[in-house]
Design a protein around this motif. Structure first.
Motif, PDB file in Angstrom:
ATOM      1  N   GLY A 268       3.625 -38.419 -23.385  1.00 40.60           N
ATOM      2  CA  GLY A 268       4.289 -38.401 -22.237  1.00 40.60           C
ATOM      3  C   GLY A 268       5.316 -37.406 -21.575  1.00 40.60           C
ATOM      4  O   GLY A 268       6.451 -37.206 -21.231  1.00 40.60           O
ATOM      5  N   ILE A 269       4.355 -36.125 -22.096  1.00 39.51           N
ATOM      6  CA  ILE A 269       5.579 -34.892 -21.696  1.00 39.51           C
ATOM      7  C   ILE A 269       5.310 -34.260 -20.018  1.00 39.51           C
ATOM      8  O   ILE A 269       3.921 -34.203 -19.919  1.00 39.51           O
ATOM      9  N   THR A 270       6.052 -34.312 -19.441  1.00 40.90           N
ATOM     10  CA  THR A 270       6.284 -34.187 -17.696  1.00 40.90           C
ATOM     11  C   THR A 270       5.797 -32.644 -17.294  1.00 40.90           C
ATOM     12  O   THR A 270       6.815 -32.015 -18.187  1.00 40.90           O
ATOM     13  N   VAL A 271       4.998 -32.468 -16.889  1.00 39.05           N
ATOM     14  CA  VAL A 271       4.139 -31.168 -16.391  1.00 39.05           C
ATOM     15  C   VAL A 271       5.051 -30.974 -14.741  1.00 39.05           C
ATOM     16  O   VAL A 271       4.905 -31.486 -14.192  1.00 39.05           O
ATOM     17  N   LEU A 272       6.406 -29.950 -15.066  1.00 45.13           N
ATOM     18  CA  LEU A 272       6.288 -29.464 -13.397  1.00 45.13           C
ATOM     19  C   LEU A 272       5.034 -28.386 -12.632  1.00 45.13           C
ATOM     20  O   LEU A 272       5.546 -27.517 -13.436  1.00 45.13           O
ATOM     21  N   PRO A 273       4.668 -28.863 -11.643  1.00 42.03           N
ATOM     22  CA  PRO A 273       3.752 -27.071 -11.351  1.00 42.03           C
ATOM     23  C   PRO A 273       4.583 -25.847 -11.248  1.00 42.03           C
ATOM     24  O   PRO A 273       5.222 -25.871  -9.977  1.00 42.03           O
ATOM     25  N   ASP A 274       3.511 -25.042 -11.197  1.00 41.70           N
ATOM     26  CA  ASP A 274       3.793 -23.902 -10.436  1.00 41.70           C
ATOM     27  C   ASP A 274       4.547 -23.196  -9.156  1.00 41.70           C
ATOM     28  O   ASP A 274       5.208 -22.561  -8.784  1.00 41.70           O
ATOM     29  N   VAL A 275       3.249 -24.630  -9.095  1.00 37.36           N
ATOM     30  CA  VAL A 275       2.922 -24.392  -6.648  1.00 37.36           C
ATOM     31  C   VAL A 275       3.970 -24.736  -6.458  1.00 37.36           C
ATOM     32  O   VAL A 275       4.620 -23.470  -5.439  1.00 37.36           O
ATOM     33  N   ALA A 276       4.978 -25.280  -6.934  1.00 40.12           N
ATOM     34  CA  ALA A 276       6.380 -25.889  -6.857  1.00 40.12           C
ATOM     35  C   ALA A 276       7.133 -25.371  -7.204  1.00 40.12           C
ATOM     36  O   ALA A 276       8.197 -24.188  -6.522  1.00 40.12           O
ATOM     37  N   VAL A 277       7.340 -24.831  -7.964  1.00 39.17           N
ATOM     38  CA  VAL A 277       9.198 -24.528  -9.075  1.00 39.17           C
ATOM     39  C   VAL A 277       8.868 -23.478  -9.051  1.00 39.17           C
ATOM     40  O   VAL A 277       9.966 -23.073  -8.909  1.00 39.17           O
ATOM     41  N   ASN A 278       7.785 -22.361  -8.931  1.00 40.16           N
ATOM     42  CA  ASN A 278       8.362 -21.065  -8.686  1.00 40.16           C
ATOM     43  C   ASN A 278       8.387 -20.969  -7.568  1.00 40.16           C
ATOM     44  O   ASN A 278       8.021 -18.946  -7.573  1.00 40.16           O
ATOM     45  N   SER A 279       8.150 -21.454  -6.506  1.00 42.12           N
ATOM     46  CA  SER A 279       8.009 -20.619  -5.010  1.00 42.12           C
ATOM     47  C   SER A 279       9.063 -20.012  -4.564  1.00 42.12           C
ATOM     48  O   SER A 279       9.051 -19.176  -3.513  1.00 42.12           O
ATOM     49  N   GLY A 280       9.848 -20.667  -5.101  1.00 41.96           N
ATOM     50  CA  GLY A 280      11.274 -19.745  -4.478  1.00 41.96           C
ATOM     51  C   GLY A 280      11.214 -18.486  -3.595  1.00 41.96           C
ATOM     52  O   GLY A 280      11.943 -17.870  -2.888  1.00 41.96           O
ATOM     53  N   THR A 281      11.023 -17.408  -4.709  1.00 41.23           N
ATOM     54  CA  THR A 281      11.016 -16.136  -5.027  1.00 41.23           C
ATOM     55  C   THR A 281       9.654 -15.194  -3.575  1.00 41.23           C
ATOM     56  O   THR A 281      10.258 -14.805  -2.194  1.00 41.23           O
ATOM     57  N   ASN A 282       8.349 -16.160  -3.708  1.00 38.59           N
ATOM     58  CA  ASN A 282       7.614 -15.729  -2.142  1.00 38.59           C
ATOM     59  C   ASN A 282       8.700 -16.228  -1.021  1.00 38.59           C
ATOM     60  O   ASN A 282       9.341 -16.208   0.022  1.00 38.59           O
TER      61      ASN A 282
END
Length: 417
Positions: free
Chosen positions: A336-350
């Motif tokens: 029941g642990i949710t992982v929010l993926p890198d491809v969305a989460v850390n895309s703000g810099t680019n």
């Protein structure tokens, strides 16, 4: 248009960030190369997953143990990040995905020379096909200095032919990089703002108040440090941060601003800045922290099948690239642990780089943060809604969303494989 150099693609095994439908094989990248430094024997890698309008985007990392397989997965992830931020009405035109990596400890005395020689070796790609910048182990200042020494105009010069007004665009980006917000550069804060907004979106959808929600952050470098600042200022309680020396904890909340001011160039905190009530624990203690949110913001593969069992948090927000291995993510989902993926989460810099360069936003911190928050909230909310409606993980939903958008981008701009 210049024809890309011919390089035999190197197929790889399972990747965590491939933009493909479930059940299909990961396509081979357009370019995959390995470089060996003749002076030290260290190796570097460049993978161009795909080109859009002849150009690709993706940072350059330096860490001991970096591999071609790792860089291949990161390059595919960059293709997805570009697609996920596609806005038909925007000036920012999505690029293809790419990534560079050097297998060397950035703290080694020889590291800078290796970086310069790597950039000199891949100079034709940077001049024409690959826009790059800082990633794990490197700062943008260091990349810029090494690029100049390697004879490059800029690490992003390949995109210049796509700009309507190159001079104005370059001046706007330079002005944005010169902005300081309470002691930290806007360029360092952009990505953390996006990560923090991803956390807040997940909390809001779950009806969890921001005030007092506990957070543990692995890594207090560019991404982790900025994320900790934004979350603390939103009312969350940062109870643990980890750096190369270990984990600093305080159940009542750490003084984030003091820790940020006490960092060295690699994100390591001077322990002399700690308060009496702060405690030091081993490096892996950030995983076991009594917190609702974990933010891995340092190395890839930080959460594996063994240590995932120690996690009790409700959410893992991937500020780093590929920090949770696929097998561990399956076990976490079953608990029941949710992982929010890198491809969305850390895309703000680019995205911030390109929003600024192409002129969707100006060189202004308030405008940048507002645009990042609005865009990231819309993206993460769309991913979570799709995951819920399709009964899948947020990662699968993000992959599906990217897979929907890639053909649309190809039809409008074309791409090269």
């Amino acid at each position: 248009m210049t024809t890309p150099p011919t390089t035999s693609p190197t197929p790889t095994g399972s990747e965590t960030s491939g933009p493909r439908r479930p059940g299909t094989a990961a396509p081979a990248p357009l370019v995959s190369l390995t470089w060996t430094d003749q002076e030290t024997g260290y190796q570097g890698f460049l993978v161009i997953d795909r080109l859009v309008r002849g150009v690709s985007s993706g940072g350059l990392r330096m860490r001991a143990g970096c591999t071609l397989e790792e860089v291949t997965g990161l390059a595919r992830g960059m293709t997805m990040k570009e697609a996920l931020h596609y806005n038909p009405q925007g000036r920012y035109i999505p690029l293809g995905g790419a990534k560079g990596g050097i297998d060397c400890d950035p703290r080694e005395p020889a590291a800078y020379g290796v970086l310069v020689r790597y950039l000199r070796a891949v100079r034709p790609y940077i001049e024409h096909f690959w826009t790059t910048g800082e990633d794990l182990g490197l700062t943008q200042d260091l990349v810029d200095r090494a690029a100049a020494e390697a004879g490059l105009v800029s690490s992003i010069q390949a995109v210049y032919p796509l700009l309507d007004d190159e001079e104005a665009a370059r001046r706007r980006l330079a002005d944005a990089f010169a902005i300081d917000v309470d002691g930290i550069g806007l360029d360092e804060l952009a990505g953390g703002c996006g990560v923090a907004e991803s956390v807040l979106t997940a909390l809001d959808r779950a009806g969890v108040p921001h005030q007092g929600t506990r957070v543990s952050v692995q890594g207090l470098g560019t991404m982790g440090g900025a994320t900790a600042r934004f979350l603390a200022r939103a009312g969350l309680r940062v109870v643990a941060v980890a750096d190369i020396k270990g984990t600093i904890v305080n159940p009542e909340g750490l003084d984030v601003e003091t820790l940020l001011a006490a960092r060295d160039g690699h994100g390591c905190v001077d322990r002399a800045a700690l308060r009496a009530e702060d405690r030091e624990l081993p490096a892996g203690a950030w995983l076991r922290a009594d917190a609702e949110v974990l933010v891995p913001a340092a190395v890839s593969y930080a959460v594996d099948t063994s240590n995932q069992a120690e996690i009790t948090a409700r959410w893992i927000i991937e500020a780093a690239n590929m920090p949770v291995v696929p097998e561990a993510e399956a076990l976490l989902a079953a608990r029941g642990i949710t992982v929010l993926p890198d491809v969305a989460v850390n895309s703000g810099t680019n995205a911030w780089w390109w929003w600024t360069l192409f002129g969707d936003i100006g060189a202004d911190a308030d405008e940048a943060f507002a645009h990042i928050r609005r865009s990231m909230r819309a993206l993460v909310d769309q991913i979570l809604v799709r995951a819920e409606s399709e009964g899948c993980t947020p990662r699968a939903a993000a992959h599906a969303l990217a897979a929907d958008r890639l053909p649309v981008i190809a039809e409008r701009f074309g791409w090269f494989r």
